[in-house]
Design a protein around this motif. Structure first.
Motif, mmCIF file in Angstrom:
data_model
loop_
_atom_site.group_PDB
_atom_site.id
_atom_site.type_symbol
_atom_site.label_atom_id
_atom_site.label_comp_id
_atom_site.label_asym_id
_atom_site.label_seq_id
_atom_site.Cartn_x
_atom_site.Cartn_y
_atom_site.Cartn_z
ATOM 1 N N ALA A 114 0.802 -1.277 -0.142
ATOM 2 C CA ALA A 114 -0.056 -0.011 -0.119
ATOM 3 C C ALA A 114 1.284 1.016 0.075
ATOM 4 O O ALA A 114 1.301 1.546 1.162
ATOM 5 C CB ALA A 114 -0.516 -0.078 1.616
ATOM 6 N N PRO A 115 1.188 1.714 -1.935
ATOM 7 C CA PRO A 115 1.957 3.048 -1.177
ATOM 8 C C PRO A 115 1.751 3.957 -0.175
ATOM 9 O O PRO A 115 2.578 4.960 0.282
ATOM 10 C CB PRO A 115 1.876 3.079 -3.012
ATOM 11 N N GLU A 116 0.573 4.459 -0.172
ATOM 12 C CA GLU A 116 0.077 5.135 1.378
ATOM 13 C C GLU A 116 0.806 5.048 2.191
ATOM 14 O O GLU A 116 0.332 5.681 3.324
ATOM 15 C CB GLU A 116 -1.829 5.576 1.037
ATOM 16 N N GLN A 117 0.362 4.366 2.763
ATOM 17 C CA GLN A 117 1.835 3.469 3.806
ATOM 18 C C GLN A 117 3.009 4.613 4.037
ATOM 19 O O GLN A 117 3.869 3.347 4.900
ATOM 20 C CB GLN A 117 1.642 2.914 4.281
ATOM 21 N N HIS A 118 3.472 4.750 2.466
ATOM 22 C CA HIS A 118 5.409 5.425 2.802
ATOM 23 C C HIS A 118 5.292 6.562 2.506
ATOM 24 O O HIS A 118 6.360 7.159 2.077
ATOM 25 C CB HIS A 118 5.405 4.231 2.402
ATOM 26 N N LEU A 119 4.178 7.722 3.320
ATOM 27 C CA LEU A 119 4.713 8.314 2.955
ATOM 28 C C LEU A 119 5.302 10.115 4.218
ATOM 29 O O LEU A 119 4.972 10.794 3.945
ATOM 30 C CB LEU A 119 3.400 9.412 2.974
ATOM 31 N N GLN A 120 6.119 8.494 5.274
ATOM 32 C CA GLN A 120 5.719 9.506 6.513
ATOM 33 C C GLN A 120 6.840 10.397 6.318
ATOM 34 O O GLN A 120 7.139 12.025 6.899
ATOM 35 C CB GLN A 120 6.127 8.775 7.603
ATOM 36 N N ARG A 121 8.158 10.072 5.742
ATOM 37 C CA ARG A 121 9.161 11.119 5.350
ATOM 38 C C ARG A 121 9.197 12.140 4.407
ATOM 39 O O ARG A 121 10.180 12.804 3.860
ATOM 40 C CB ARG A 121 10.466 9.934 5.676
ATOM 41 N N GLY A 122 8.166 12.341 3.167
ATOM 42 C CA GLY A 122 8.306 13.472 3.021
ATOM 43 C C GLY A 122 8.029 12.475 0.725
ATOM 44 O O GLY A 122 8.129 13.529 -0.196
ATOM 45 N N ILE A 156 -0.980 -3.403 -6.394
ATOM 46 C CA ILE A 156 -0.772 -1.451 -5.964
ATOM 47 C C ILE A 156 -2.090 -1.575 -4.988
ATOM 48 O O ILE A 156 -3.128 -1.806 -5.239
ATOM 49 C CB ILE A 156 -0.901 -0.302 -6.636
ATOM 50 N N THR A 157 -1.598 -1.536 -3.542
ATOM 51 C CA THR A 157 -2.877 -1.660 -2.364
ATOM 52 C C THR A 157 -3.345 -0.287 -2.177
ATOM 53 O O THR A 157 -3.021 0.517 -1.780
ATOM 54 C CB THR A 157 -2.768 -2.474 -1.750
ATOM 55 N N ALA A 158 -4.623 -0.632 -1.612
ATOM 56 C CA ALA A 158 -5.927 1.053 -1.127
ATOM 57 C C ALA A 158 -5.861 0.411 0.443
ATOM 58 O O ALA A 158 -6.440 -0.778 0.259
ATOM 59 C CB ALA A 158 -6.390 1.212 -1.531
ATOM 60 N N MET A 159 -5.660 0.757 0.904
ATOM 61 C CA MET A 159 -6.394 0.664 2.677
ATOM 62 C C MET A 159 -7.530 1.025 2.330
ATOM 63 O O MET A 159 -8.004 1.747 2.235
ATOM 64 C CB MET A 159 -5.728 1.390 3.770
ATOM 65 N N ARG A 160 -8.494 -0.200 3.230
ATOM 66 C CA ARG A 160 -10.119 0.234 2.626
ATOM 67 C C ARG A 160 -10.327 1.150 3.506
ATOM 68 O O ARG A 160 -11.363 1.868 3.959
ATOM 69 C CB ARG A 160 -10.347 -1.143 3.026
ATOM 70 N N HIS A 161 -9.900 1.605 4.999
ATOM 71 C CA HIS A 161 -10.773 2.383 6.130
ATOM 72 C C HIS A 161 -9.681 3.770 5.833
ATOM 73 O O HIS A 161 -10.521 5.307 6.607
ATOM 74 C CB HIS A 161 -10.229 1.839 7.325
ATOM 75 N N ALA A 162 -9.066 4.570 4.902
ATOM 76 C CA ALA A 162 -8.354 5.072 4.519
ATOM 77 C C ALA A 162 -9.044 6.272 3.356
ATOM 78 O O ALA A 162 -9.159 7.321 3.888
ATOM 79 C CB ALA A 162 -7.228 5.037 4.128
ATOM 80 N N GLY A 163 -9.865 6.051 2.475
ATOM 81 C CA GLY A 163 -10.480 6.785 1.503
ATOM 82 C C GLY A 163 -10.104 7.283 0.789
ATOM 83 O O GLY A 163 -10.056 8.679 -0.093
ATOM 84 N N ARG A 164 -8.627 6.370 0.613
ATOM 85 C CA ARG A 164 -7.700 7.153 -1.127
ATOM 86 C C ARG A 164 -7.697 6.035 -2.066
ATOM 87 O O ARG A 164 -6.869 6.442 -2.904
ATOM 88 C CB ARG A 164 -6.466 7.300 -0.780
ATOM 89 N N ALA A 186 -7.245 -3.656 1.279
ATOM 90 C CA ALA A 186 -6.501 -4.262 1.911
ATOM 91 C C ALA A 186 -7.029 -3.635 3.613
ATOM 92 O O ALA A 186 -7.504 -2.702 3.268
ATOM 93 C CB ALA A 186 -5.077 -5.065 2.335
ATOM 94 N N GLY A 187 -6.505 -4.152 4.568
ATOM 95 C CA GLY A 187 -6.558 -3.849 5.812
ATOM 96 C C GLY A 187 -7.726 -4.083 6.616
ATOM 97 O O GLY A 187 -8.519 -5.071 6.391
#
Length: 373
Positions: A114-122, A156-164, A186-187
């Motif tokens: 899930a790419p959206e989970q790997h954005l914490q460092r910019g 490429i996976t979207a987290m089902r609770h995140a709304g993205r 997933a999630g």
């Protein structure tokens, strides 16, 4: 396990499970890290770990994941995700992931994350996908340099609770010619049905991009219906609880007589693959209604009924497993032979998101390799 399985050999043969050609359809990037790599990456970025010895850390993951609850199981990913926030970390993890697949005999693998989970460092979404793709390609080059063959693609996976979901669907399509072969959600499954991501699935359908959906793991038949109807899923991520739509009418000494509900019959008739992960299903309690041991898993029931079952590790780190180990456990439990093991791989090849001609070539290569055993 039997002596043969303990030895890593297919029972009654001198053939190692690792030598069998395999197709991996359900294998999470953030669930397949090497403990030693986690320690090194954590040290580089100052991330605190529950253990700093590789063996101890591996034990911590397995013990923590063996909770009987999907949400508790998923909590272990806070650690792996914590060290996968830099370009260098993502590339290294992806490269080693491919190396480890090849070491287990995988010749084709679809790597979901899930790419959206790997954005914490910019990093941006596109940058993390590119970093992972670079690592996957490096891993493939490493494997080829050793004289082996492997091919991989990103799910490429979207987290089902995140709304993205729509944003991630657009990301997947944007990278369809640069490594992305499919889409997943997933999630936490319960309470977050595929219908919540309808805009994403509509977009994917419009762009003719294939989907597999986590369903029938922490939720039941309605979740599977949603995956098929709203998600247009070509495969079911786990899908083990489809067995709830199978009714055992009676049994005798030689036979079991069952009836299939409309949903189960639909999945069977259309050969929609079930991405089954036996060890993971035990850890998360996905098969709790049938029991808490592998012999209770409905894998064999679904297989004997003609469903397109496939064998997957889900998360190799959390379950301390590989596809070879899953095959060994299933073989020891249900007395499978080489023909059965070949069928599982051919099922997976047929269900892969490769082009038709490539799927046929993959199936031929698998059959040829089994014929030479």
């Amino acid at each position: 396990m039997s002596d043969s399985a303990d030895d890593g050999l297919v029972p009654g043969t001198d053939i190692p499970f690792e030598s069998l050609p395999k197709v991996s359809l359900h294998d999470h990037l953030d669930g397949g890290l090497r403990p030693a790599t986690i320690i090194e990456l954590a040290d580089e970025i100052g991330f605190e770990l529950p253990a700093t010895d590789a063996d101890d850390l591996g034990d911590w993951f397995e013990e923590s994941a063996d909770s009987g609850s999907l949400p508790d199981y998923l909590a272990t990913f806070d650690v792996t995700l914590g060290v996968m926030q830099t370009r260098e970390g993502l590339t290294r993890v992806a490269r080693e992931f491919v190396q480890d697949l090849a070491a287990d005999g995988v010749v084709y693998g679809e790597v979901r994350w899930a790419p959206e989970q790997h954005l914490q460092r910019g990093l941006t979404l596109d940058e993390v996908v590119e970093a992972v793709q670079a690592g996957l390609e490096q891993g493939v080059d490493d494997v080829h340099a050793e004289g082996q063959t492997i091919r991989v693609g990103q799910l490429i996976t979207a987290m089902r609770h995140a709304g993205r979901g729509l944003e991630i669907a657009e990301l997947a399509v944007r990278h369809r010619d640069r490594g992305a072969v499919g889409f997943d959600i997933a999630g936490a499954e319960l309470g977050f049905p595929p219908a919540n991501q309808l805009a994403a699935f509509d977009y994917l359908a419009h762009h003719l991009f294939p989907t597999t959906v986590h369903a029938g793991e922490a939720d039941g038949l309605d979740s599977i219906r949603g995956a098929l109807f709203h998600g247009r899923a070509l495969r079911l991520g786990h899908g083990v609880r489809l067995a709830e739509d199978v009714t055992i009418e009676r049994q005798d000494d030689d036979n079991t007589y069952v009836s299939l509900g409309v949903l189960a019959q639909w999945v069977k008739d259309r050969e929609i693959a079930l991405e089954l992960s036996p060890s993971s299903n035990l850890q998360t309690g996905a098969i709790a209604q049938w029991g808490d041991e592998l012999v209770d898993h409905p894998f064999d029931l679904l297989y004997q009924l003609g469903f397109r079952v496939t064998v997957n590790p889900d998360n190799r780190l959390m379950s301390n497993t590989t596809i070879s180990r899953e095959l060994a456990l299933l073989t020891e439990t249900f007395a499978y032979d080489l023909d059965d093991l070949e069928t599982f791989q051919l099922n997976a090849a047929a269900a892969s998101f490769l082009p038709l001609e490539d799927r046929e070539d993959l199936a031929d290569a698998i059959s040829d390799a089994f014929d030479e055993l």
